[in-house]
Structures are given as C-alpha cells and as structure tokens.
Design a protein around this motif. Structure first.
Motif, PDB file in Angstrom:
ATOM      1  N   ARG A  46      11.011  -3.757   3.120  1.00 22.34           N
ATOM      2  CA  ARG A  46      11.118  -2.543   2.302  1.00 22.34           C
ATOM      3  C   ARG A  46      11.475  -2.896   0.861  1.00 22.34           C
ATOM      4  O   ARG A  46      11.054  -2.223  -0.076  1.00 22.34           O
ATOM      5  CB  ARG A  46      12.143  -1.583   2.902  1.00 22.34           C
ATOM      6  N   VAL A  84       2.496  -0.264   3.611  1.00 24.80           N
ATOM      7  CA  VAL A  84       2.173  -1.098   2.453  1.00 24.80           C
ATOM      8  C   VAL A  84       0.745  -0.798   1.980  1.00 24.80           C
ATOM      9  O   VAL A  84       0.057   0.042   2.548  1.00 24.80           O
ATOM     10  CB  VAL A  84       2.325  -2.605   2.779  1.00 24.80           C
ATOM     11  N   ILE A  93       4.345   9.008  -3.953  1.00 25.08           N
ATOM     12  CA  ILE A  93       4.649   7.616  -3.610  1.00 25.08           C
ATOM     13  C   ILE A  93       5.881   7.576  -2.711  1.00 25.08           C
ATOM     14  O   ILE A  93       6.941   8.103  -3.071  1.00 25.08           O
ATOM     15  CB  ILE A  93       4.907   6.764  -4.879  1.00 25.08           C
ATOM     16  N   LEU A  94       5.751   6.958  -1.526  1.00 24.59           N
ATOM     17  CA  LEU A  94       6.869   6.777  -0.594  1.00 24.59           C
ATOM     18  C   LEU A  94       7.652   8.072  -0.365  1.00 24.59           C
ATOM     19  O   LEU A  94       8.874   8.122  -0.462  1.00 24.59           O
ATOM     20  CB  LEU A  94       7.811   5.667  -1.090  1.00 24.59           C
ATOM     21  N   LYS A 122      16.429   1.027  -7.927  1.00 30.94           N
ATOM     22  CA  LYS A 122      15.132   0.405  -8.184  1.00 30.94           C
ATOM     23  C   LYS A 122      15.154  -0.481  -9.426  1.00 30.94           C
ATOM     24  O   LYS A 122      14.238  -1.259  -9.649  1.00 30.94           O
ATOM     25  CB  LYS A 122      14.051   1.477  -8.338  1.00 30.94           C
ATOM     26  N   ARG A 179       8.196  -4.757  -0.854  1.00 32.76           N
ATOM     27  CA  ARG A 179       7.047  -3.917  -1.199  1.00 32.76           C
ATOM     28  C   ARG A 179       7.258  -3.161  -2.518  1.00 32.76           C
ATOM     29  O   ARG A 179       6.319  -2.640  -3.099  1.00 32.76           O
ATOM     30  CB  ARG A 179       6.732  -2.934  -0.082  1.00 32.76           C
ATOM     31  N   VAL A 180       8.509  -3.089  -2.973  1.00 30.67           N
ATOM     32  CA  VAL A 180       8.817  -2.402  -4.231  1.00 30.67           C
ATOM     33  C   VAL A 180       9.518  -3.385  -5.168  1.00 30.67           C
ATOM     34  O   VAL A 180      10.692  -3.237  -5.511  1.00 30.67           O
ATOM     35  CB  VAL A 180       9.687  -1.146  -4.001  1.00 30.67           C
ATOM     36  N   ASN A 190       4.072  -5.055  -5.637  1.00 33.44           N
ATOM     37  CA  ASN A 190       3.850  -3.614  -5.783  1.00 33.44           C
ATOM     38  C   ASN A 190       2.845  -3.231  -4.711  1.00 33.44           C
ATOM     39  O   ASN A 190       1.646  -3.283  -4.925  1.00 33.44           O
ATOM     40  CB  ASN A 190       3.328  -3.284  -7.174  1.00 33.44           C
ATOM     41  N   SER A 191       3.344  -2.912  -3.520  1.00 33.50           N
ATOM     42  CA  SER A 191       2.464  -2.669  -2.374  1.00 33.50           C
ATOM     43  C   SER A 191       3.026  -1.532  -1.547  1.00 33.50           C
ATOM     44  O   SER A 191       3.797  -1.729  -0.614  1.00 33.50           O
ATOM     45  CB  SER A 191       2.332  -3.939  -1.524  1.00 33.50           C
ATOM     46  N   ARG A 192       2.618  -0.324  -1.923  1.00 30.22           N
ATOM     47  CA  ARG A 192       3.155   0.854  -1.255  1.00 30.22           C
ATOM     48  C   ARG A 192       2.012   1.705  -0.714  1.00 30.22           C
ATOM     49  O   ARG A 192       0.977   1.864  -1.359  1.00 30.22           O
ATOM     50  CB  ARG A 192       3.986   1.672  -2.250  1.00 30.22           C
ATOM     51  N   ASP A 212       0.172   4.993  -0.114  1.00 31.84           N
ATOM     52  CA  ASP A 212       0.145   6.270  -0.823  1.00 31.84           C
ATOM     53  C   ASP A 212       0.487   7.430   0.109  1.00 31.84           C
ATOM     54  O   ASP A 212       0.121   7.448   1.285  1.00 31.84           O
ATOM     55  CB  ASP A 212      -1.246   6.525  -1.415  1.00 31.84           C
TER      56      ASP A 212
END
Length: 369
Positions: free
Chosen positions: A209, A57, A33-34, A221, A212-213, A230-232, A234
């Motif tokens: 940024r 995203v 993730i990210l 965080k 999206r988290v 919650n849009s990240r 992969d």
C-alpha cells in the motif's frame, strides 16, 4: 462467418445499464483515486480469492513488480519462472534488478514442471513465480513444498486465472502473494488497465500500500519511507470491475461449457485439445490447442472468417532481450515445441454453441482436405 477471438461488445451489451449506473455514481461522488469503490473491490477480490488482503494497482505487470520489490528481491537474486507465458512474467524480475531463471513446463498442463524447478535452484534463488497459464492452476502442492524446503517466496502469477481452483482452493490463496491483471481481455477485465495483489501477510499488505503511492508513510502522503511507484487502480475501473465480479463465476462456467463442447467435437481430429487436470478447475482464459500445420490452419480459418491467436510464438528464454542468459536451442524443449504448435480458438461466454460447432467443422474440414 465473422467470429472474433473475443467479443467484448457482446459482454458489455448484457451489463450496460449496471455499468453506466456504477460509473455515474463515481462521477457524482467526485472521488476518482483510491476511493470507496477501490476499497470495496479490494475486499471483494480478496474474499473471492480466499485471501485476507487485496491491493489495487495500475496493472498486472505492476502487481508483479511491486510484490517482488516489497519482498526485497533485487540485484544478485534469481527468480524461477516459466518460459511459456506472457513477457511480463519475466520482465518484472528484470525490472527489480534480479535475474529470471527459466524452468521448462509440463507438456500437458503447460505450467511449470516442479521437477525442472528443482534443477534450477541455486544459492541465489529467492523466489518462484508459477504462472497459472491460460486459466489452469500450476501444481501448487509441489511448488509450495519446494519453496518450504529452500526457504523461497512464491508469487502466483494469476493474471489469466482469477476464479480457477486447485484441489478446491482458489488461486491466490497459496503463495506469499498472488497477482491479477484486469486488462480488458481477461476473464475479469476492466475498460482500461488495472491490476491487484492479494495476500494473507499483513506486513506485506502494508508495504504494498505504501509502494503503490510513492512509498509514502502512514503518517502523510508527504512523508516517504521508500522509493515507490505511482500505481493505483482508478476508482472508475474499480466500480466497473465490481459489476463484472458479480458475473465472474457464471462467465467462467460458460467458458468451461464451451471448452467441453470443443473437446467433444474435436476428439477425433489431429488436434490436441487442452488437458484439464482432475484436481484443478480450469477456467479457460484461452482455449489452446496443439495443431499440426498450425500456420496453415490459422490461414484457413481466417479465410472462413474465424479469428485465432498464437500464445506464444517465442519462448521467453529465446527473446532477444534475454540472449545474454545463453539459453541455446533445445535447452527448454517442451516450451520451444509448444511455441511452434499451439494456438487459440474463440472461447468466451457469449460465443454460441452453434458457432463452436461451426469452428470445429472448419477445423475438421481443413484436416480432411
């Protein structure tokens, strides 16, 4: 014949080993993730788009929603967009609590008609979302001029148009932000969902940024400055997309070559082939024709083993969910007419010229009969 509308298996066969190496590197690295692949893809897509920042995203729809949210657009606001597009172009506006306002489209390019946009502006208008439909850019000079006159945001819906150009500039470099979809069928498509926002605005980049988290702060965080999402993107998808991005210009040119061949073969038929404005580079996410007796042609081609598609059967202002907006029949006549006449023929890089000729011959045969 058995010709699909799009053949993703054929594309994968050509890049299989590169994709597998990229996936293995992610799996061996253990960062999902990210991670570094997302960061590199963000930089590469931003550079490709002639923009400064890229924010990966979850999908193209999220890209639009997060951008509207980050710009502070919400209840009481209006956003002008096209009625002749995929539902997400309006859904994103409704999702943040604003009201979509539909302006009719140009009968040649199928993009927003700037003159019709001007007619829709009110004191509640906050933004314009031009959709670069089917891979041809909207009239960005006129749209940006309208935005400057009325102090409006411009969010390019470039979900179908990555790599297309307007007067020598790539889409994604005009508005306050632009949104891409990496849905598998797109010209740059992943093996699952994915999306990206590009922008030249450093402040907007930071907000996106965070959003999206879960709206997290830069501190940690576990510290949150906003209600986010919650849009990240992969890490695996980013690695795959980085492989594909290296081929995108080549693939787009191949689509343009197929389109040019279709144009030549169909020029003496009742079919209206796609109009490509001279000041724009159309990358033919879909090759859309207008056809007399469209449904009959679709059925005829199906019987011949040729897949087609209808994009789009219902204009957005006539969707059931927007009936309360009270757009009556004939209120946006160009979009309404296009929805009764347009259809897609197969057009993708791996499609052979022989198959293009076979499809064109089948279209001619239908009308000759």
């Amino acid at each position: 014949m058995n010709i699909p509308l799009l053949d993703l298996k054929a594309q994968y066969a050509k890049i299989r080993e590169e994709v597998r190496r990229a996936v293995d590197e992610v799996l061996d690295g253990g960062r999902y993730i990210l991670g570094p692949e997302v960061k590199k893809l963000e930089e590469e897509v931003a550079t490709f788009s002639q923009a400064k920042y890229g924010i990966g995203v979850g999908n193209g729809t999220d890209a639009l929603v997060l951008t509207l949210d980050a710009l502070g657009i919400g209840p009481g606001d209006e956003v002008i967009t096209s009625p002749f597009t995929f539902f997400a172009s309006a859904e994103c506006i409704s999702r943040v609590g604003a009201t979509p306002v539909f302006a009719d489209v140009d009968p040649k390019t199928y993009n927003l008609d700037p003159a019709k946009v001007r007619e829709k502006i009110t004191d509640r208008t906050k933004a314009i979302i031009p959709v670069h439909i089917f891979g041809q850019p909207a009239d960005m000079d006129e749209i940006m001029e309208i935005a400057r006159e009325h102090d409006l945001y411009v969010i390019e819906d470039a979900c179908q148009a990555i790599g297309s150009e307007y007067k020598g500039r790539r889409v994604g470099s005009f508005g306050h932000a632009a949104c891409y979809s990496f849905f598998p069928t797109k010209n740059l498509g992943g093996y699952g969902d994915g999306g990206m926002i590009v922008t030249n605005d450093e402040s907007l980049d930071r907000k996106l940024r965070s959003l999206r988290v879960h709206g997290k702060s830069e501190k940690s965080k576990y510290y949150n400055n906003a209600i986010g999402y919650n849009s990240r993107l992969d890490e695996l998808q980013a690695a795959i997309l980085r492989v594909k991005l290296r081929y995108l210009n080549e693939w787009n040119e191949a689509r343009r070559q197929k389109a040019a061949l279709y144009d030549e073969l169909l020029k003496d038929t009742p079919v209206v082939t796609p109009f490509a404005a001279e000041d724009r580079k159309h990358i033919y996410h879909l090759y859309i024709i207008q056809a007399e007796n469209r449904d009959g042609l679709i059925q005829y081609l199906k019987e011949k083993g040729i897949a087609t598609g209808v994009y789009y059967p219902v204009p957005l202002h006539h969707q059931e969910v927007y009936k309360d907006l009270e757009y009556g029949k004939g209120s946006l006549p160009v979009a309404e007419e296009l929805c009764t006449r347009t259809m897609a023929l197969p057009c993708y890089p791996e499609l052979s010229d022989e198959n293009v000729r076979m499809i064109a011959d089948a279209v001619k045969s239908f009308y000759n009969s």
